[in-house]
Motif scaffolding. Structure first.
Motif, mmCIF file in Angstrom:
data_model
loop_
_atom_site.group_PDB
_atom_site.id
_atom_site.type_symbol
_atom_site.label_atom_id
_atom_site.label_comp_id
_atom_site.label_asym_id
_atom_site.label_seq_id
_atom_site.Cartn_x
_atom_site.Cartn_y
_atom_site.Cartn_z
ATOM 1 N N ARG A 69 -94.663 -68.150 -44.193
ATOM 2 C CA ARG A 69 -94.205 -67.620 -45.494
ATOM 3 C C ARG A 69 -94.743 -68.467 -46.654
ATOM 4 O O ARG A 69 -94.970 -67.965 -47.747
ATOM 5 C CB ARG A 69 -92.682 -67.509 -45.538
ATOM 6 N N TYR A 70 -94.971 -69.774 -46.390
ATOM 7 C CA TYR A 70 -95.553 -70.609 -47.451
ATOM 8 C C TYR A 70 -97.014 -70.228 -47.701
ATOM 9 O O TYR A 70 -97.509 -70.300 -48.826
ATOM 10 C CB TYR A 70 -95.447 -72.099 -47.093
ATOM 11 N N VAL A 71 -97.692 -69.831 -46.633
ATOM 12 C CA VAL A 71 -99.083 -69.394 -46.802
ATOM 13 C C VAL A 71 -99.108 -68.104 -47.624
ATOM 14 O O VAL A 71 -99.963 -67.918 -48.493
ATOM 15 C CB VAL A 71 -99.748 -69.184 -45.428
ATOM 16 N N ARG A 72 -98.128 -67.229 -47.332
ATOM 17 C CA ARG A 72 -98.087 -65.972 -48.083
ATOM 18 C C ARG A 72 -97.898 -66.257 -49.583
ATOM 19 O O ARG A 72 -98.549 -65.642 -50.423
ATOM 20 C CB ARG A 72 -96.935 -65.107 -47.550
ATOM 21 N N GLN A 73 -97.030 -67.229 -49.887
ATOM 22 C CA GLN A 73 -96.860 -67.584 -51.311
ATOM 23 C C GLN A 73 -98.172 -68.076 -51.901
ATOM 24 O O GLN A 73 -98.544 -67.741 -53.030
ATOM 25 C CB GLN A 73 -95.796 -68.680 -51.456
ATOM 26 N N ALA A 74 -98.898 -68.892 -51.125
ATOM 27 C CA ALA A 74 -100.179 -69.411 -51.611
ATOM 28 C C ALA A 74 -101.175 -68.270 -51.811
ATOM 29 O O ALA A 74 -101.952 -68.284 -52.778
ATOM 30 C CB ALA A 74 -100.729 -70.446 -50.633
ATOM 31 N N VAL A 75 -101.151 -67.280 -50.902
ATOM 32 C CA VAL A 75 -102.038 -66.121 -51.055
ATOM 33 C C VAL A 75 -101.772 -65.440 -52.406
ATOM 34 O O VAL A 75 -102.701 -65.113 -53.148
ATOM 35 C CB VAL A 75 -101.825 -65.123 -49.888
ATOM 36 N N HIS A 76 -100.494 -65.277 -52.745
ATOM 37 C CA HIS A 76 -100.173 -64.637 -54.031
ATOM 38 C C HIS A 76 -100.641 -65.502 -55.198
ATOM 39 O O HIS A 76 -101.161 -64.979 -56.187
ATOM 40 C CB HIS A 76 -98.657 -64.390 -54.139
ATOM 41 N N ARG A 77 -100.478 -66.809 -55.065
ATOM 42 C CA ARG A 77 -100.921 -67.697 -56.165
ATOM 43 C C ARG A 77 -102.434 -67.637 -56.343
ATOM 44 O O ARG A 77 -102.948 -67.570 -57.454
ATOM 45 C CB ARG A 77 -100.495 -69.139 -55.878
ATOM 46 N N VAL A 78 -103.154 -67.660 -55.222
ATOM 47 C CA VAL A 78 -104.619 -67.641 -55.313
ATOM 48 C C VAL A 78 -105.086 -66.309 -55.884
ATOM 49 O O VAL A 78 -105.967 -66.268 -56.750
ATOM 50 C CB VAL A 78 -105.252 -67.866 -53.921
ATOM 51 N N ALA A 79 -104.477 -65.237 -55.417
ATOM 52 C CA ALA A 79 -104.875 -63.922 -55.918
ATOM 53 C C ALA A 79 -104.520 -63.804 -57.407
ATOM 54 O O ALA A 79 -105.253 -63.190 -58.181
ATOM 55 C CB ALA A 79 -104.187 -62.833 -55.111
ATOM 56 N N GLY A 80 -103.395 -64.431 -57.793
ATOM 57 C CA GLY A 80 -102.993 -64.414 -59.206
ATOM 58 C C GLY A 80 -103.993 -65.110 -60.099
ATOM 59 O O GLY A 80 -104.075 -64.837 -61.301
ATOM 60 N N ARG A 81 -104.770 -66.022 -59.511
ATOM 61 C CA ARG A 81 -105.824 -66.698 -60.297
ATOM 62 C C ARG A 81 -107.178 -66.017 -60.087
ATOM 63 O O ARG A 81 -108.205 -66.559 -60.467
ATOM 64 C CB ARG A 81 -105.887 -68.189 -59.899
ATOM 65 N N ASP A 82 -107.172 -64.862 -59.453
ATOM 66 C CA ASP A 82 -108.398 -64.078 -59.214
ATOM 67 C C ASP A 82 -109.434 -64.840 -58.387
ATOM 68 O O ASP A 82 -110.634 -64.671 -58.569
ATOM 69 C CB ASP A 82 -109.034 -63.634 -60.547
#
Ligand code: SF4
Length: 342
Positions: free
Chosen positions: A96-109
């Protein structure tokens, strides 16, 4: 005479490294930062030697650092759409922490993501480049006496042993005569010794200055990189990359964010080809810790400075912060010594 605080000295060493890396005369593109390391060991000055072409690709990922969680995603994001749990290595902690990181990375395009049913798929926008060539640590001790030498010798021996850096140095100021050779001899032989002559450079009223010739090599360091094809273990390699990323995002002028350029006593004083903070109230370079909102002499710049004809929008404090930010950008743009600025 030496700069009046270790903090001031550290800034001069950082600027010297920015102008003149590598001290053996063989120019190498590098970025410089300060006060970075691991939980156990924090280095004063950190020089990251970079591959210029790969560095240009790294810049496409933006100006901010990538922390360890984001690196985990960015480095392994696949070329074609894939469920993130299939694409990324097992993190060794909950997904679930990786999933949060995925959202953060995608949020920075920095990657693309899409939802397929209840699965999140990712793909990369561009490959993350292998931009770090070497990591160099410098310990700064302007005033080297016996007790400082003993403490430093232990720290440098630890650095040599862990080989997290490729090279470690001691930087010290030549005070009057030469630095006491016996003190230098007590350092590990693998550590380099850089003797600075900031006080002997063409000094202004600040009493010390930096240019590319303001230091001499007393002892060349050994290369600490492990020999053999295996190189460093993956954990150490990742820690080095995390340090390099923090250096990239932070630079060495980050004191602009922690000190108080918006205090009416705060100045930037030219010292040769460096700009160093100076407190007009104290008459010296303040330490990063004392120059804060809790400083008893802190005095906010008057609102009138921000509106009445000050040429930089937002007043001198904001202007000084912007100036330091531009210096960092310029170094990133050029990757190498800046021929005419500071
Ligand atoms: S008076 Fe205090 S807050 Fe103001 S510049 Fe000096 S050290 Fe910094």
């Amino acid at each position: 005479m030496i700069p009046d605080s270790e903090f001031g000295y550290e800034l001069l060493v950082c600027r010297y490294a920015e102008l003149a890396w590598h001290p053996d005369g063989d120019a190498r593109p590098a970025i410089v930062s300060r006060q970075l390391g691991t939980q156990r060991r924090r280095w004063d000055t950190v020089v990251i030697e970079v591959d210029p072409e790969a560095f240009a690709l790294r810049r496409a990922f933006g100006d901010r650092s990538l922390d360890s969680d984001l690196l985990h995603v960015v480095r392994s994001a696949p070329e074609a759409w894939e469920w993130y749990r299939d694409a990324l290595p097992d993190p060794g902690y909950p997904w679930r922490y990786v999933r949060q990181a995925v959202h953060r990375v995608a949020g920075r395009d920095l990657i693309e993501k899409r939802r397929r049913g209840n699965r999140i798929e990712i793909r990369r926008v561009r490959p993350y480049p292998d931009w770090v060539e070497r990591v160099v640590a410098i310990e700064n001790k302007p005033d080297l006496d016996r007790s400082a030498a003993d403490a430093l010798a232990d720290q440098l021996a630890h650095d040599v042993e862990t080989a997290l850096a490729d090279e470690v140095w001691l930087a010290t100021e030549a005070t009057g005569d030469r630095v006491e050779p016996a003190l230098l001899r007590s350092m590990p032989v693998e550590a380099g010794v850089l003797t600075t002559g900031f006080a002997e450079a063409d000094t202004g009223p600040g009493g010390f200055a930096v240019d590319a010739a303001a230091a001499t090599v007393d002892w060349l360091p050994s290369d600490l990189a492990p020999s053999g094809p295996a190189g460093r273990d993956p954990e150490t390699a990742t820690r080095r990359l995390e340090i390099a990323e923090r250096a990239y995002g932070k630079g060495w002028r980050s004191y602009r964010d922690t000190m108080r350029p918006d205090c009416r006593h705060f100045e930037l004083r030219r010292a040769g080809r460096a700009l160093v903070p100076r407190c007009a109230a104290k008459g010296r370079c303040p330490t990063a810790r004392e120059c804060s909102g809790s400083c008893p002499e802190f005095s906010p710049e008057p609102p009138a400075w921000r509106t009445n004809g000050w040429p930089i929008e937002g007043g001198p404090g904001k202007g000084l912060r912007a100036l330091l930010e531009r210096r960092r950008e310029r170094v990133r743009d050029r990757i190498g010594p800046d021929p005419d600025g500071s």
